[in-house]
Design a protein around this motif. Structure first.
Motif, PDB file in Angstrom:
ATOM      1  N   ALA A   1       0.835  -1.204   0.000  1.00  0.00           N
ATOM      2  CA  ALA A   1       0.000   0.000   0.000  1.00  0.00           C
ATOM      3  C   ALA A   1       0.871   1.256   0.000  1.00  0.00           C
ATOM      4  O   ALA A   1       0.587   2.223  -0.724  1.00  0.00           O
ATOM      5  CB  ALA A   1      -0.921  -0.006   1.219  1.00  0.00           C
ATOM      6  N   LEU A   2       1.950   1.255   0.778  1.00  0.00           N
ATOM      7  CA  LEU A   2       2.840   2.417   0.831  1.00  0.00           C
ATOM      8  C   LEU A   2       3.502   2.671  -0.520  1.00  0.00           C
ATOM      9  O   LEU A   2       3.681   3.837  -0.921  1.00  0.00           O
ATOM     10  CB  LEU A   2       3.895   2.215   1.915  1.00  0.00           C
ATOM     11  N   ALA A   3       3.843   1.613  -1.216  1.00  0.00           N
ATOM     12  CA  ALA A   3       4.436   1.778  -2.552  1.00  0.00           C
ATOM     13  C   ALA A   3       3.439   2.438  -3.501  1.00  0.00           C
ATOM     14  O   ALA A   3       3.800   3.294  -4.319  1.00  0.00           O
ATOM     15  CB  ALA A   3       4.887   0.422  -3.096  1.00  0.00           C
ATOM     16  N   MET A   4       2.162   2.050  -3.389  1.00  0.00           N
ATOM     17  CA  MET A   4       1.131   2.650  -4.238  1.00  0.00           C
ATOM     18  C   MET A   4       0.907   4.122  -3.875  1.00  0.00           C
ATOM     19  O   MET A   4       0.723   4.972  -4.751  1.00  0.00           O
ATOM     20  CB  MET A   4      -0.174   1.860  -4.103  1.00  0.00           C
ATOM     21  N   ILE A   5       0.939   4.422  -2.590  1.00  0.00           N
ATOM     22  CA  ILE A   5       0.761   5.807  -2.142  1.00  0.00           C
ATOM     23  C   ILE A   5       1.915   6.680  -2.623  1.00  0.00           C
ATOM     24  O   ILE A   5       1.716   7.818  -3.068  1.00  0.00           O
ATOM     25  CB  ILE A   5       0.641   5.860  -0.599  1.00  0.00           C
ATOM     26  N   LYS A   6       3.120   6.139  -2.569  1.00  0.00           N
ATOM     27  CA  LYS A   6       4.300   6.891  -3.015  1.00  0.00           C
ATOM     28  C   LYS A   6       4.251   7.145  -4.522  1.00  0.00           C
ATOM     29  O   LYS A   6       4.611   8.225  -4.999  1.00  0.00           O
ATOM     30  CB  LYS A   6       5.562   6.116  -2.645  1.00  0.00           C
ATOM     31  N   LYS A   7       3.767   6.164  -5.275  1.00  0.00           N
ATOM     32  CA  LYS A   7       3.722   6.277  -6.730  1.00  0.00           C
ATOM     33  C   LYS A   7       2.599   7.207  -7.200  1.00  0.00           C
ATOM     34  O   LYS A   7       2.724   7.891  -8.225  1.00  0.00           O
ATOM     35  CB  LYS A   7       3.521   4.882  -7.338  1.00  0.00           C
ATOM     36  N   ALA A   8       1.516   7.267  -6.456  1.00  0.00           N
ATOM     37  CA  ALA A   8       0.333   8.007  -6.888  1.00  0.00           C
ATOM     38  C   ALA A   8       0.606   9.510  -6.954  1.00  0.00           C
ATOM     39  O   ALA A   8       1.316  10.068  -6.121  1.00  0.00           O
ATOM     40  CB  ALA A   8      -0.831   7.731  -5.942  1.00  0.00           C
ATOM     41  N   LYS A   9       0.019  10.141  -7.951  1.00  0.00           N
ATOM     42  CA  LYS A   9       0.079  11.594  -8.059  1.00  0.00           C
ATOM     43  C   LYS A   9      -1.159  12.243  -7.430  1.00  0.00           C
ATOM     44  O   LYS A   9      -1.085  13.325  -6.861  1.00  0.00           O
ATOM     45  CB  LYS A   9       0.152  12.012  -9.538  1.00  0.00           C
ATOM     46  N   ASN A  10      -2.286  11.539  -7.556  1.00  0.00           N
ATOM     47  CA  ASN A  10      -3.561  12.121  -7.118  1.00  0.00           C
ATOM     48  C   ASN A  10      -4.325  11.168  -6.188  1.00  0.00           C
ATOM     49  O   ASN A  10      -5.425  10.716  -6.517  1.00  0.00           O
ATOM     50  CB  ASN A  10      -4.446  12.427  -8.335  1.00  0.00           C
ATOM     51  N   PRO A  11      -3.783  10.857  -5.019  1.00  0.00           N
ATOM     52  CA  PRO A  11      -4.501   9.950  -4.122  1.00  0.00           C
ATOM     53  C   PRO A  11      -5.609  10.683  -3.360  1.00  0.00           C
ATOM     54  O   PRO A  11      -5.495  11.875  -3.056  1.00  0.00           O
ATOM     55  CB  PRO A  11      -3.419   9.469  -3.161  1.00  0.00           C
ATOM     56  N   VAL A  12      -6.674   9.958  -3.043  1.00  0.00           N
ATOM     57  CA  VAL A  12      -7.732  10.505  -2.201  1.00  0.00           C
ATOM     58  C   VAL A  12      -8.169   9.425  -1.221  1.00  0.00           C
ATOM     59  O   VAL A  12      -8.168   8.228  -1.556  1.00  0.00           O
ATOM     60  CB  VAL A  12      -8.922  11.007  -3.046  1.00  0.00           C
ATOM     61  N   ALA A  13      -8.503   9.838   0.000  1.00  0.00           N
ATOM     62  CA  ALA A  13      -8.950   8.894   1.028  1.00  0.00           C
ATOM     63  C   ALA A  13     -10.417   9.130   1.344  1.00  0.00           C
ATOM     64  O   ALA A  13     -10.856  10.282   1.473  1.00  0.00           O
ATOM     65  CB  ALA A  13      -8.120   9.061   2.297  1.00  0.00           C
ATOM     66  N   LEU A  14     -11.182   8.037   1.439  1.00  0.00           N
ATOM     67  CA  LEU A  14     -12.566   8.083   1.893  1.00  0.00           C
ATOM     68  C   LEU A  14     -12.620   7.403   3.259  1.00  0.00           C
ATOM     69  O   LEU A  14     -12.360   6.200   3.372  1.00  0.00           O
ATOM     70  CB  LEU A  14     -13.485   7.375   0.892  1.00  0.00           C
ATOM     71  N   ILE A  15     -12.921   8.180   4.289  1.00  0.00           N
ATOM     72  CA  ILE A  15     -12.819   7.725   5.675  1.00  0.00           C
ATOM     73  C   ILE A  15     -14.208   7.491   6.248  1.00  0.00           C
ATOM     74  O   ILE A  15     -15.091   8.356   6.153  1.00  0.00           O
ATOM     75  CB  ILE A  15     -12.056   8.768   6.523  1.00  0.00           C
TER      76      ILE A  15
END
Length: 574
Positions: free
Chosen positions: A195-209
């Motif tokens: 998951a951290l690798a995907m977060i680092k690679k992403a340019k436009n991440p969004v979280a739904l909490i």
């Protein structure tokens, strides 16, 4: 040594920490009521005026505290009245135990007065559903019922013929409350690192909490800050992180913001954190997704998942926060923040439109401004939900309770009663439309009777206003939505509380200031302007529906219908 079965059952309830039971007495439950009377110093009995309120209050109590709550009713008609509130508990995953009376066991299956097959009736709502016919098993069944309510986060129902608890039984049963512990699954480090690798690679991440992050407020806040992630909160999770946090985009869906909608569909990575958000059309289905949930059955329920972290949210977020490198700059976050600044300027414009009476958007903003940091917000279904989402900036130190999944009108007053019983030191605001409040208004006297100081606000526009705009957005003509006026302030005074009528923004602001620290229940009957609860993002189907409504209205009445300001419609559509 022997003990009355009802007394032993109540001892079991006390061992599990139940300190209040909401309900109404009656012939088929009087033996249990008598046992509660003998334990009245340890377990309070809150008498309501309608069983639906008992169940809704128990549901709210459990949602607010995370602890099992209890309600009680006679069998037959009283039990049937409980169902709506128990479905609210079921759908919002709140642990509740419902005790139902029943005719005496020797009369069962004879078609006796008020005999209803409650085990069959409650089968769908319950995670645990038993008819108790052996007095000796009553304590063990109650113990098992409470365990099931906690384990499955749902409703446990016991149907008890009134003669059963009145028998003497051996006083040998020991409750299992001290040994009970729910072990949440631990996060797999491999999943965390992926998951951290995907977060680092992403340019436009969004979280739904979602509400699964309620017990991980600090960890969720650190997560979105550490990785510079814009976040959206579901309605029942509102205030998990402060609504005015720089990364916050409000809610999504019909009650959400346009920046949240746009961020979702411009994102290249979605993180679902403790949520099973049901409105799939508002979720970007085309991007990689990480999901954190402690219930494996929720993984992939709404969205194809690339990385599933089946774990307690606090545990998963703690690992994500400690194992990843800080990302201090994200152009996407800055773009979202710019959008949110524009959105807030639009909302300022909305609050200052020309109007008569009290403007709902302005009154909600005023309440948000003056509410203490430890306020409990109990919000009803309808326009109250919409304006609460939009104009209450909930804080992480506050509580926010609604009927999220069932969406049942009449939930705010029972929620406020439960709030003051569970958290007596916190100020409580119950906000209702006139349609919703009228469904449960008799129990304002319950708040008076038990000396529960609170502020109850009624948006009185003589309309089922949310339904009015639902009909219009679907291209339908308004029908059956007008309501006869009720002077709710006079009603509040008749109940022994304080009632005040307000007809302007200034009068409302003065009333909220005057009753910031009420000493008894206060009802503010606000003559509100019929303000449209427009979606944050008006989609094409809704725009077409409004056009159809306007055309048919003109054909029928030969005049242009009253519509929301054109600029509000255009900027939330384009």
């Amino acid at each position: 040594m022997k003990i009355n079965a009802a007394d032993k059952m109540v001892q079991v309830m006390q061992a599990w920490g139940i300190d209040n039971v909401y309900g109404l007495p009656g012939d088929s439950v009087d033996t249990t009521i008598e046992a509660l009377y003998r334990k009245r110093d340890e377990i309070k009995f809150t008498q309501v005026r309608h069983e639906e309120v008992a169940a809704l209050a128990a549901a709210a109590h459990a949602k607010l505290t995370g602890q099992v709550s209890a309600c009680l009713s006679i069998g037959g008609p009283g039990a049937i009245h409980l169902l709506n509130g128990l479905y609210d508990a079921k759908m919002d995953h709140a642990p509740v135990v419902a005790i139902l009376g029943q005719i005496q066991s020797h009369l069962l299956n004879t078609g006796f007065f008020q005999e209803v097959n409650t085990p069959q009736l409650f089968e769908d709502v319950a995670v645990y559903n038993r008819m108790v016919t052996n007095p000796a098993t009553l304590p063990a069944v109650m113990d098992e019922a409470i365990r099931a309510a906690y384990t499955h986060k749902g409703v446990a129902v016991l149907t008890i013929p009134d003669d059963v608890p009145d028998h003497k039984i051996p006083d040998t049963f020991k409750p299992t409350a001290g040994q009970f512990h729910l072990e949440a699954p631990k996060a797999d480090v491999k999943d965390i690192d992926q998951a951290l690798a995907m977060i680092k690679k992403a340019k436009n991440p969004v979280a739904l909490i979602g509400v699964g992050a309620h017990d991980a407020q600090a960890q969720a806040k650190e997560f979105v800050e550490r990785y510079s992630i814009p976040f959206i909160q579901t309605m029942p999770a509102k205030g998990t992180i402060d609504d005015d946090h720089p990364n916050a985009l409000g809610q999504i869906g019909k009650l959400g913001t346009k920046p949240a909608y746009e961020a979702m569909f411009n994102a290249d990575l979605l993180m679902l954190i403790g949520t099973d958000y049901p409105y799939a059309p508002y979720i970007n289905q085309k991007i990689p997704t990480i999901q954190i949930d402690n219930d494996p059955s929720k993984i992939g329920h709404r969205h194809n998942i690339d990385v599933a972290i089946v774990a307690d949210t606090k545990d998963a977020l703690t690992l994500l926060n400690t194992r990843g490198e800080v990302i201090s700059q994200r152009p996407f976050l800055k773009a979202c923040q710019k959008n949110m600044k524009t959105w807030r300027s639009w909302m300022e414009d909305v609050k200052n439109k020309k109007h008569t009476g009290v403007l709902p958007s302005k009154m909600f903003a005023k309440m948000s401004e003056v509410a203490p940091d430890n306020t409990v917000w109990s919000i009803d279904v309808g326009t109250s939900t919409s304006f609460g989402a939009r104009f209450v900036d909930a804080k992480s130190t506050q509580k926010y309770t609604i009927s999220a999944w069932l969406g049942t009108m009449g939930c705010a007053l029972p929620g406020a009663i439960a709030s003051k019983i569970a958290m007596p030191q916190r100020p409580v605001y119950a906000i209702n439309g006139d349609g919703a409040f009228a469904m449960v208004m008799q129990d304002f006297v319950t708040a008076v009777k038990y000396d529960l100081p609170m502020v109850v606000v009624v948006l009185n526009n003589h309309l089922l206003a949310f339904i009015e705009y639902e009909q219009q957005s679907a291209g339908q003509q308004n029908y059956g939505v007008d309501l006869a006026d009720i002077d709710f302030a006079k009603f509040a005074e008749a109940c022994g509380g304080i009632g005040i009528n307000v007809t302007t923004d200034e009068e409302f602001a003065q009333a909220i200031k005057q009753y910031k620290n009420p000493t008894k229940p206060v009802l503010i009957n606000a003559a509100v302007y019929d303000e449209a609860p427009l979606p944050g993002k008006i989609i094409t189907d809704e725009a077409e529906g409004y056009m159809k409504f306007g055309f048919e209205y003109f054909k029928d009445k030969f005049q242009i219908p009253k519509m929301p300001p054109l600029r509000e419609i255009i900027r939330q559509f384009l």
